[in-house]
Write a protein that holds these residues in place. Structure first.
Motif, PDB file in Angstrom:
ATOM      1  N   ASN A 191       0.862  -1.170   0.000  1.00  0.00           N
ATOM      2  CA  ASN A 191       0.000   0.000   0.000  1.00  0.00           C
ATOM      3  C   ASN A 191       0.905   1.228   0.000  1.00  0.00           C
ATOM      4  O   ASN A 191       1.546   1.545   1.005  1.00  0.00           O
ATOM      5  CB  ASN A 191      -0.915   0.003   1.227  1.00  0.00           C
ATOM      6  N   PHE A 192       0.985   1.900  -1.155  1.00  0.00           N
ATOM      7  CA  PHE A 192       1.897   3.029  -1.280  1.00  0.00           C
ATOM      8  C   PHE A 192       1.386   4.276  -0.565  1.00  0.00           C
ATOM      9  O   PHE A 192       2.161   5.221  -0.346  1.00  0.00           O
ATOM     10  CB  PHE A 192       2.145   3.341  -2.759  1.00  0.00           C
ATOM     11  N   LEU A 193       0.128   4.308  -0.198  1.00  0.00           N
ATOM     12  CA  LEU A 193      -0.408   5.453   0.529  1.00  0.00           C
ATOM     13  C   LEU A 193      -0.033   5.399   2.006  1.00  0.00           C
ATOM     14  O   LEU A 193       0.268   6.425   2.622  1.00  0.00           O
ATOM     15  CB  LEU A 193      -1.928   5.518   0.371  1.00  0.00           C
ATOM     16  N   THR A 194      -0.042   4.204   2.585  1.00  0.00           N
ATOM     17  CA  THR A 194       0.328   4.044   3.991  1.00  0.00           C
ATOM     18  C   THR A 194       1.799   3.690   4.156  1.00  0.00           C
ATOM     19  O   THR A 194       2.338   3.778   5.260  1.00  0.00           O
ATOM     20  CB  THR A 194      -0.518   2.943   4.654  1.00  0.00           C
ATOM     21  N   GLY A 195       2.450   3.272   3.055  1.00  0.00           N
ATOM     22  CA  GLY A 195       3.851   2.875   3.134  1.00  0.00           C
ATOM     23  C   GLY A 195       4.053   1.526   3.793  1.00  0.00           C
ATOM     24  O   GLY A 195       5.143   1.237   4.291  1.00  0.00           O
ATOM     25  N   LYS A 196       3.025   0.664   3.760  1.00  0.00           N
ATOM     26  CA  LYS A 196       3.124  -0.649   4.392  1.00  0.00           C
ATOM     27  C   LYS A 196       3.248  -1.746   3.339  1.00  0.00           C
ATOM     28  O   LYS A 196       2.523  -1.748   2.345  1.00  0.00           O
ATOM     29  CB  LYS A 196       1.912  -0.907   5.283  1.00  0.00           C
ATOM     30  N   LYS A 197       4.161  -2.679   3.606  1.00  0.00           N
ATOM     31  CA  LYS A 197       4.404  -3.799   2.700  1.00  0.00           C
ATOM     32  C   LYS A 197       4.255  -5.105   3.464  1.00  0.00           C
ATOM     33  O   LYS A 197       4.842  -5.299   4.525  1.00  0.00           O
ATOM     34  CB  LYS A 197       5.817  -3.702   2.118  1.00  0.00           C
ATOM     35  N   LEU A 198       3.453  -6.006   2.907  1.00  0.00           N
ATOM     36  CA  LEU A 198       3.233  -7.320   3.502  1.00  0.00           C
ATOM     37  C   LEU A 198       3.857  -8.383   2.601  1.00  0.00           C
ATOM     38  O   LEU A 198       3.553  -8.461   1.411  1.00  0.00           O
ATOM     39  CB  LEU A 198       1.740  -7.593   3.658  1.00  0.00           C
ATOM     40  N   TYR A 199       4.720  -9.195   3.196  1.00  0.00           N
ATOM     41  CA  TYR A 199       5.321 -10.321   2.466  1.00  0.00           C
ATOM     42  C   TYR A 199       4.879 -11.606   3.156  1.00  0.00           C
ATOM     43  O   TYR A 199       5.057 -11.760   4.371  1.00  0.00           O
ATOM     44  CB  TYR A 199       6.846 -10.225   2.471  1.00  0.00           C
ATOM     45  N   ARG A 200       4.303 -12.521   2.391  1.00  0.00           N
ATOM     46  CA  ARG A 200       3.808 -13.781   2.925  1.00  0.00           C
ATOM     47  C   ARG A 200       4.569 -14.929   2.280  1.00  0.00           C
ATOM     48  O   ARG A 200       4.487 -15.135   1.068  1.00  0.00           O
ATOM     49  CB  ARG A 200       2.304 -13.928   2.657  1.00  0.00           C
ATOM     50  N   GLU A 201       5.323 -15.661   3.078  1.00  0.00           N
ATOM     51  CA  GLU A 201       6.107 -16.789   2.587  1.00  0.00           C
ATOM     52  C   GLU A 201       5.457 -18.094   3.011  1.00  0.00           C
ATOM     53  O   GLU A 201       5.106 -18.280   4.184  1.00  0.00           O
ATOM     54  CB  GLU A 201       7.529 -16.739   3.137  1.00  0.00           C
ATOM     55  N   ASN A 202       5.284 -18.975   2.051  1.00  0.00           N
ATOM     56  CA  ASN A 202       4.678 -20.279   2.333  1.00  0.00           C
ATOM     57  C   ASN A 202       5.733 -21.180   2.969  1.00  0.00           C
ATOM     58  O   ASN A 202       6.708 -21.589   2.325  1.00  0.00           O
ATOM     59  CB  ASN A 202       4.144 -20.908   1.049  1.00  0.00           C
ATOM     60  N   MET A 203       5.529 -21.489   4.233  1.00  0.00           N
ATOM     61  CA  MET A 203       6.501 -22.300   4.970  1.00  0.00           C
ATOM     62  C   MET A 203       6.282 -23.796   4.757  1.00  0.00           C
ATOM     63  O   MET A 203       7.131 -24.610   5.123  1.00  0.00           O
ATOM     64  CB  MET A 203       6.432 -21.969   6.467  1.00  0.00           C
ATOM     65  N   ASN A 204       5.159 -24.163   4.171  1.00  0.00           N
ATOM     66  CA  ASN A 204       4.891 -25.570   3.879  1.00  0.00           C
ATOM     67  C   ASN A 204       5.479 -25.906   2.509  1.00  0.00           C
ATOM     68  O   ASN A 204       4.962 -25.501   1.469  1.00  0.00           O
ATOM     69  CB  ASN A 204       3.383 -25.844   3.895  1.00  0.00           C
ATOM     70  N   LYS A 205       6.567 -26.631   2.498  1.00  0.00           N
ATOM     71  CA  LYS A 205       7.253 -26.935   1.248  1.00  0.00           C
ATOM     72  C   LYS A 205       6.631 -28.113   0.499  1.00  0.00           C
ATOM     73  O   LYS A 205       7.084 -28.472  -0.587  1.00  0.00           O
ATOM     74  CB  LYS A 205       8.731 -27.218   1.522  1.00  0.00           C
ATOM     75  N   ASP A 206       5.616 -28.711   1.088  1.00  0.00           N
ATOM     76  CA  ASP A 206       4.909 -29.807   0.429  1.00  0.00           C
ATOM     77  C   ASP A 206       3.935 -29.217  -0.591  1.00  0.00           C
ATOM     78  O   ASP A 206       2.950 -28.573  -0.217  1.00  0.00           O
ATOM     79  CB  ASP A 206       4.151 -30.645   1.459  1.00  0.00           C
TER      80      ASP A 206
END
Length: 239
Positions: A191-206
């Motif tokens: 969100n470039f208006l709030t300056g917030k970045k969310l990164y979601r990494e899938n920890m389940n390698k299956d």
């Protein structure tokens, strides 16, 4: 495939897949052979001719309210017509590699005011995808926001969100999903208006298992980015 990609995707907005419209049919095609999309494109080419530069033709016209006044504004996707940009592909034959661009027009009581003209920010629909097909590109206006969307089959998808601001279109959001087939490796939402970045990494390698995302929030600081400033979306990197 696309529905699988987007099942868990895009936290800022919901995308709907809109087929890309093909090039204007060659002269001589019988009217009954044309699709509804091709007929609309021909009509739009005539209706909006005054707004299209002479060395370009209309690739697609997208309508929607951008300035919240209740009337439909206009986004014209145009394509250059330089004959030197045609190439002979070993397997696909003769291809038009002319780049595409965008013209943003605001409705003013039936006439249009041009606010943005960026004529070469998108590659050709016939670009070389290497060992895989090139990404699909499509556009929509939803909730007064211009969405520029890419889908790349088994590799995922990404999209940019622009809002009308100061006679230009400001980048306010970005989302992507990095995939390996149906398996979602990671997702990003900015969100470039709030300056917030969310990164979601899938920890389940299956790859057969349900995704288990680890979320990481960061704060980014970036100057406002406008559509008129982006020279090439293929080379444009978000923070």
């Amino acid at each position: 495939m696309k529905s699988q990609i987007f099942a868990t995707f895009f936290t800022l907005s919901t995308l709907f897949f809109i087929p890309l419209i093909s090039l204007i049919p060659q002269a001589g095609f019988a009217k009954e052979q044309l699709t509804a999309e091709q007929i609309k494109l021909q009509k739009d080419q005539i209706q909006y001719k005054a707004y299209i530069p002479k060395t370009f033709h209309l690739f697609e016209a997208v309508e929607g309210d951008l300035n919240k006044d209740g009337t439909k504004d206009l986004v014209l996707i145009v394509k250059a017509t330089d004959p030197s940009r045609w190439v002979n592909h070993e397997y696909r034959g003769k291809l038009d590699r002319n780049r595409r661009g965008m013209i943003i027009l605001i409705n003013q009581k039936g006439s249009y005011k041009k606010v943005v003209q960026n004529l070469s920010c998108f590659s050709s629909e016939n670009e070389d995808g290497g060992v895989y097909f090139a990404p699909d590109l499509w556009f929509e206006i939803q909730n007064n926001i211009l969405n520029i969307n890419y889908a790349h089959g088994r590799y995922g998808a990404w999209g940019y969100r622009f809002r009308l601001e100061n006679d230009d279109m400001r980048l306010i959001g970005y989302e992507d999903s990095s995939n390996h087939g149906p398996y979602v490796e990671s997702q990003t939402s900015i969100n470039f208006l709030t300056g917030k970045k969310l990164y979601r990494e899938n920890m389940n390698k299956d790859p057969e298992g349900d995704p288990k995302f680890k979320e990481t929030w960061t704060k980014i600081k970036v100057k406002p980015i406008f559509l008129s400033e982006i020279k090439d979306f293929n080379e444009f990197d978000v923070p």
